[in-house]
Design an enzyme around this catalytic site. Sequence first.
Site, PDB file in Angstrom:
ATOM      1  N   LYS A 194       0.868  -1.176   0.000  1.00 15.09           N
ATOM      2  CA  LYS A 194       0.000   0.000   0.000  1.00 15.09           C
ATOM      3  C   LYS A 194       0.907   1.229   0.000  1.00 15.09           C
ATOM      4  CE  LYS A 194      -2.109   2.893   2.095  1.00 15.09           C
ATOM      5  NZ  LYS A 194      -1.906   4.332   1.791  1.00 15.09           N
ATOM      6  N   GLY A 246       6.486   4.886   8.776  1.00 14.57           N
ATOM      7  CA  GLY A 246       5.637   6.072   8.875  1.00 14.57           C
ATOM      8  C   GLY A 246       5.612   6.617  10.284  1.00 14.57           C
ATOM      9  N   GLU A 268       9.396   0.976  11.066  1.00 15.31           N
ATOM     10  CA  GLU A 268      10.410   2.029  10.976  1.00 15.31           C
ATOM     11  C   GLU A 268       9.652   3.331  11.169  1.00 15.31           C
ATOM     12  OE1 GLU A 268      12.324   4.867  10.072  1.00 15.31           O
ATOM     13  OE2 GLU A 268      12.617   4.224   7.992  1.00 15.31           O
ATOM     14  N   CYS A 302      13.166  10.548   8.190  1.00 16.38           N
ATOM     15  CA  CYS A 302      12.966  10.077   9.559  1.00 16.38           C
ATOM     16  C   CYS A 302      14.252  10.198  10.375  1.00 16.38           C
ATOM     17  CB  CYS A 302      12.468   8.649   9.561  1.00 16.38           C
ATOM     18  SG  CYS A 302      13.412   7.599   8.464  1.00 16.38           S
ATOM     19  N   GLU A 403       8.564  15.358  16.198  1.00 15.46           N
ATOM     20  CA  GLU A 403       9.062  15.255  14.832  1.00 15.46           C
ATOM     21  C   GLU A 403       8.364  16.304  13.954  1.00 15.46           C
ATOM     22  OE1 GLU A 403       8.129  11.627  12.490  1.00 15.46           O
ATOM     23  OE2 GLU A 403      10.289  11.516  12.142  1.00 15.46           O
TER      24      GLU A 403
HETATM   25  P1  NAI Z   1       1.268   7.889   8.284  1.00 14.09           P
HETATM   26  O1  NAI Z   1       2.027   7.027   9.202  1.00 14.09           O
HETATM   27  O2  NAI Z   1      -0.148   8.176   8.626  1.00 14.09           O
HETATM   28  O3  NAI Z   1       1.259   7.259   6.804  1.00 14.09           O
HETATM   29  C1  NAI Z   1       2.203   6.337   6.319  1.00 14.09           C
HETATM   30  C2  NAI Z   1       1.478   5.239   5.559  1.00 14.09           C
HETATM   31  O4  NAI Z   1       0.577   4.559   6.440  1.00 14.09           O
HETATM   32  C3  NAI Z   1       0.615   5.733   4.409  1.00 14.09           C
HETATM   33  O5  NAI Z   1       0.668   4.790   3.356  1.00 14.09           O
HETATM   34  C4  NAI Z   1      -0.777   5.766   5.009  1.00 14.09           C
HETATM   35  O6  NAI Z   1      -1.805   5.659   4.054  1.00 14.09           O
HETATM   36  C5  NAI Z   1      -0.742   4.542   5.906  1.00 14.09           C
HETATM   37  N1  NAI Z   1      -1.676   4.562   7.029  1.00 14.09           N
HETATM   38  C6  NAI Z   1      -2.133   5.635   7.718  1.00 14.09           C
HETATM   39  N2  NAI Z   1      -2.967   5.238   8.696  1.00 14.09           N
HETATM   40  C7  NAI Z   1      -3.033   3.903   8.638  1.00 14.09           C
HETATM   41  C8  NAI Z   1      -3.731   2.901   9.392  1.00 14.09           C
HETATM   42  N3  NAI Z   1      -4.525   3.216  10.409  1.00 14.09           N
HETATM   43  N4  NAI Z   1      -3.562   1.599   9.057  1.00 14.09           N
HETATM   44  C9  NAI Z   1      -2.754   1.261   8.036  1.00 14.09           C
HETATM   45  N5  NAI Z   1      -2.091   2.151   7.290  1.00 14.09           N
HETATM   46  C10 NAI Z   1      -2.221   3.445   7.578  1.00 14.09           C
HETATM   47  O7  NAI Z   1       2.063   9.251   8.113  1.00 14.09           O
HETATM   48  P2  NAI Z   1       1.496  10.619   7.502  1.00 14.09           P
HETATM   49  O8  NAI Z   1       0.136  10.893   8.054  1.00 14.09           O
HETATM   50  O9  NAI Z   1       1.636  10.546   6.038  1.00 14.09           O
HETATM   51  O10 NAI Z   1       2.532  11.682   8.072  1.00 14.09           O
HETATM   52  C11 NAI Z   1       2.369  12.209   9.376  1.00 14.09           C
HETATM   53  C12 NAI Z   1       3.699  12.384  10.074  1.00 14.09           C
HETATM   54  O11 NAI Z   1       4.317  11.118  10.260  1.00 14.09           O
HETATM   55  C13 NAI Z   1       4.717  13.197   9.320  1.00 14.09           C
HETATM   56  O12 NAI Z   1       4.532  14.549   9.529  1.00 14.09           O
HETATM   57  C14 NAI Z   1       6.002  12.685   9.914  1.00 14.09           C
HETATM   58  O13 NAI Z   1       6.280  13.342  11.124  1.00 14.09           O
HETATM   59  C15 NAI Z   1       5.699  11.235  10.205  1.00 14.09           C
HETATM   60  N6  NAI Z   1       6.234  10.354   9.158  1.00 14.09           N
HETATM   61  C16 NAI Z   1       7.375   9.681   9.408  1.00 14.09           C
HETATM   62  C17 NAI Z   1       7.955   8.904   8.426  1.00 14.09           C
HETATM   63  C18 NAI Z   1       9.215   8.164   8.674  1.00 14.09           C
HETATM   64  O14 NAI Z   1       9.903   7.790   7.726  1.00 14.09           O
HETATM   65  N7  NAI Z   1       9.570   7.896   9.900  1.00 14.09           N
HETATM   66  C19 NAI Z   1       7.375   8.794   7.082  1.00 14.09           C
HETATM   67  C20 NAI Z   1       6.140   9.512   6.934  1.00 14.09           C
HETATM   68  C21 NAI Z   1       5.614  10.257   7.936  1.00 14.09           C
END
Ligand code: NAI
Length: 504
Positions: A194, A246, A268, A302, A403
């Site tokens: 996904k 994420g 991660e 990250c 973050e």
């Molecule tokens: P997110 O963690 O919500 O999204 C990442 C992925 O997870 C996307 O594909 C999203 O569709 C999916 N996702 C979201 N909710 C889910 C759920 N309940 N069940 C399964 N999959 C789900 O991150 P988002 O909202 O895009 O970004 C928010 C913050 O997260 C950013 O501002 C940043 O601080 C952090 N982040 C950290 C990352 C890292 O590499 N450590 C990468 C992306 C975001």
Amino acid sequence: MPEYYSGNVVDNHRDAIEEASTAIETDLFIGGKFRQSEGGDYFETVDPTVKEPIAEIARGQKTDVDAAVSAAADAADEWGDTVPPERQEVLRELAERIEDNVEEFTLLESLDSGKPLDVARGEVERAAEFLDYYAGVCRSIEGKQLPYDSDALIYTRREPYGVVGQIIPWNFPLVMVAYKLGPALATGNTVVMKPAEQTPLTALRLAREAQDVVPDGVFNVVTGFGEEAGQPLTEHPEVRKLAFTGETTTGHAIMKSAAERAVPVTLELGGKSPFIVFPDGDLDVAVESVAGVMYYNTGQSCDAPSRVFVHDDVREEFMEKFIERTHEEVVGDPLREGTTMGPLASEAQFDKVTSYLDVGRDEGATVETGGGIPESEDTEHGYFVEPTVFAEAQNDFRIAQEEIFGPVETVISWSDYDEMIRQANDTEFGLAAGMATNDVSLANQTAEKLEAGNVWVNKYATLPPGTPFGGYKQSGIGREHTRETLLAYTRCKTVDIDTTHSPM
Ligand code: NAI
Ligand code: MG
């Protein structure tokens, strides 16, 4: 890239979207075929430089996840029975397909995420390099013979889980596909992936190549939103292993879903990584190590070194150099040659980062440079922020604990070593850390004390394939990018055979 990427930013992007259109796939990739979501709904993926839609992408739902998992399950036995050389061949060919189409992938990645072309190109090449790495190490998967019973042959096998669910973010779209797909396919699993809703284009473009290279059903892509497509994937009873990159809170939710079925997870998650500047450290090295990663990808990494701990004795000189280096960033149209920093990837990210610019000021940090929205013809239509340096911050400020995920550096000064180490570790995260010093003993000592999965000395975030990467504490579980990752994608079976029954 064609020369016309030099005029007006909106025209540049309309032309580029037009040029990219033949490379764009918009439907779900299930069982080796592109198909609409069952509900037939689509969502827009937006170019963050001009806030214009690039394409309408299939909005996957639970029923689509069910179809993809079912296709992956159908393919699992045959793929799981292949031997490493066969899987090596497939991974290598997939890597080659990326290499053969670097410019197409690069333009898609740049438009979808706002990365400058050079940055996007480097990442596309890195994705190919990682698939190639996993092609190589897949030959190292072996069991053991265990000599603990003289009347038995005891051995272990490393077997795939079957269907693996992988959910990835928008900050490194194609690279994340490679990080996740590589070890899963190398070990004989089939995948339902996904991609992030903000950046689905390169995963779908890779699916087009996979059509010729990867057996049907071995790699499936379900685009859509977290709750609609991601969550059903984490809850599906036939998904036997999950991997996610994420936000930390999303990681918690995924772990909870996984707990219902005792499914192992690789996570991660976020970071707030410290970089320590020692008084003996080379300040140019320190500045470049920090700025080179903090401003890369508009701070959306990250492992970004988002807290700098600088010793009082060198603070002034460091700040001077760091601010000068910050001013060298060229913020503008990612399609324009020479641009080093594009927009943030989405409106949500823009709202989040700009809100932290206010938080930092309210908390009493000083804005040394940046702190606002750049004003230029290149930036007026997109989600741009200025590279920003906050100084005189305390480690308990929100800008030092949370973050931000933007080009925002928080500088904290120190004089007492033990207190500095305590503060460097005083965060919920533990992804990475760095330092600048020429004292080898001090470097080793400090590396040992830091609670982080990766520690760099006189450099930062160099991660060649094969180097374990992953966090301590709430930054995650498991290590990626390395042979050890293959263990996380296989189960161990012990076979114990009585060798005493002989007809002779
Ligand atoms: P997110 O963690 O919500 O999204 C990442 C992925 O997870 C996307 O594909 C999203 O569709 C999916 N996702 C979201 N909710 C889910 C759920 N309940 N069940 C399964 N999959 C789900 O991150 P988002 O909202 O895009 O970004 C928010 C913050 O997260 C950013 O501002 C940043 O601080 C952090 N982040 C950290 C990352 C890292 O590499 N450590 C990468 C992306 C975001
Ligand atoms: Mg989210």
